[in-house]
Design a protein around this motif. Sequence first.
Motif, PDB file in Angstrom:
ATOM      1  N   GLY A  44       0.790  -1.235   0.000  1.00  0.00           N
ATOM      2  CA  GLY A  44       0.000   0.000   0.000  1.00  0.00           C
ATOM      3  C   GLY A  44       0.815   1.275   0.000  1.00  0.00           C
ATOM      4  N   LEU A  45       2.110   1.149   0.014  1.00  0.00           N
ATOM      5  CA  LEU A  45       2.987   2.321   0.022  1.00  0.00           C
ATOM      6  C   LEU A  45       4.355   1.916  -0.514  1.00  0.00           C
ATOM      7  N   GLY A  46       5.192   2.937  -0.737  1.00  0.00           N
ATOM      8  CA  GLY A  46       6.558   2.663  -1.168  1.00  0.00           C
ATOM      9  C   GLY A  46       6.830   2.903  -2.634  1.00  0.00           C
ATOM     10  N   VAL A  47       5.763   3.124  -3.415  1.00  0.00           N
ATOM     11  CA  VAL A  47       5.912   3.345  -4.853  1.00  0.00           C
ATOM     12  C   VAL A  47       5.241   4.665  -5.209  1.00  0.00           C
ATOM     13  N   SER A  48       5.827   5.382  -6.148  1.00  0.00           N
ATOM     14  CA  SER A  48       5.248   6.647  -6.592  1.00  0.00           C
ATOM     15  C   SER A  48       3.789   6.457  -7.008  1.00  0.00           C
ATOM     16  N   LEU A  49       2.938   7.391  -6.603  1.00  0.00           N
ATOM     17  CA  LEU A  49       1.498   7.428  -6.908  1.00  0.00           C
ATOM     18  C   LEU A  49       0.672   6.409  -6.114  1.00  0.00           C
ATOM     19  N   ASP A  50       1.268   5.734  -5.141  1.00  0.00           N
ATOM     20  CA  ASP A  50       0.491   4.784  -4.336  1.00  0.00           C
ATOM     21  C   ASP A  50      -0.618   5.486  -3.551  1.00  0.00           C
ATOM     22  N   GLU A  51      -0.385   6.726  -3.149  1.00  0.00           N
ATOM     23  CA  GLU A  51      -1.413   7.459  -2.414  1.00  0.00           C
ATOM     24  C   GLU A  51      -2.664   7.643  -3.271  1.00  0.00           C
ATOM     25  N   GLN A  52      -2.469   7.945  -4.549  1.00  0.00           N
ATOM     26  CA  GLN A  52      -3.608   8.078  -5.458  1.00  0.00           C
ATOM     27  C   GLN A  52      -4.276   6.723  -5.698  1.00  0.00           C
ATOM     28  N   ARG A  53      -3.480   5.671  -5.752  1.00  0.00           N
ATOM     29  CA  ARG A  53      -4.042   4.331  -5.942  1.00  0.00           C
ATOM     30  C   ARG A  53      -4.902   3.925  -4.743  1.00  0.00           C
TER      31      ARG A  53
END
Length: 274
Positions: A44-53
Motif C-alpha cells: 500500500g505504500l513505497g511506490v510513486s502514486l500509491d497514495e492516489q491508488r
Amino acid sequence: NNWSYPVLRGLFDGFMDLVESHLKVSELELERVFNILGFLLRPGLGVSLDEQRIKRVWRFLLPKLPEKRKLGADCQKWILVRRISGGLSRGQQRQLSGELFKELYDKKKRKIIFPKKDMYLFIEKLRAFSSLERADKVMKTQLARAVLSELLCEPREFLSWSLARIGARRLMHADLTDTIVACDVEEWIEKILASGFSKESHYFLLLRHLSINVDYESLNINASLMTQVNNALEQEKVSGKAGKDFEFSQGKYGDWVAGDNLPLGLSMEATIKV
C-alpha cells in the motif's frame, strides 16, 4: 511473488480502470477483485502514486457489502485491508478499525467475540485490525489484552501474530504515539514467559517482536525483563524448538509484518536493534 513492483503497479492501474468501468460486480467477481487489488497494491505504500491508488481503492472499498453476501468476498475484503494497511490514512484506519472492534470485542465481558461459524472470516478480521497501526490506542490495548487471555488458554498462531503486531515496539507506518506503552507490553511478556506454551514455534516470534530494542528508550522494555526474554529465547534455540533462527533482517521483517511476501525491489523501512 516474483513480479517486481513496477509490473504489479502497472497491472493495478490497468485492472482498476477495468473495475471502475463496471457499475455492477457479481459476488464471485467481487471476491476476485478484492483479492487481485490487494495482491497488486501490497503493502500500500513505497511506490510513486500509491497514495492516489489507495484513494481509488477506498472509493470501491468503503460501501458496505450486502447483508446476503458470500463469505469469500467478505474474507477477501479484510485481506485487502491488511495487505494495503500501510497506505491507509489515519482517518481511514480509524474508520475501519472502529468497525472491526465492535465485531471482535465484547466491552462488557472484556473478551474476544468468537463466532460459532465462519472462523476463517473472524481470523482475517482480527489480522486486519492488528495491521491498522494508526487505530485508536485504547482499542488496540483492550483487544490485545483479550487476545493474550485467549492465547494463554490455547496458543494458536493467528492469536500470537495479532498480539505481536499490536504490541510491536517498532511500527512500520505509524507514529511513535501510536505505539502501545512499554509497561503494558512488559505485563504481557511476563505472562507469556510464565505460560509454558514455549513448545509452540510462534512463541519465539512473539517474544522477539514484543521485545525488540528501538531508538526511543521509553518504548523499550526494562533491562531485567529483557534479560529474561533473551535467556528464554536462547533456550529455545538450544532446544531446537524455535526452528530456524529468525533474523529480523529488513526483508524478512517486512514480509512477516505484512503477512505476505513484499514485491521485489520494495522493502519496509525499519532499523532493527536485536
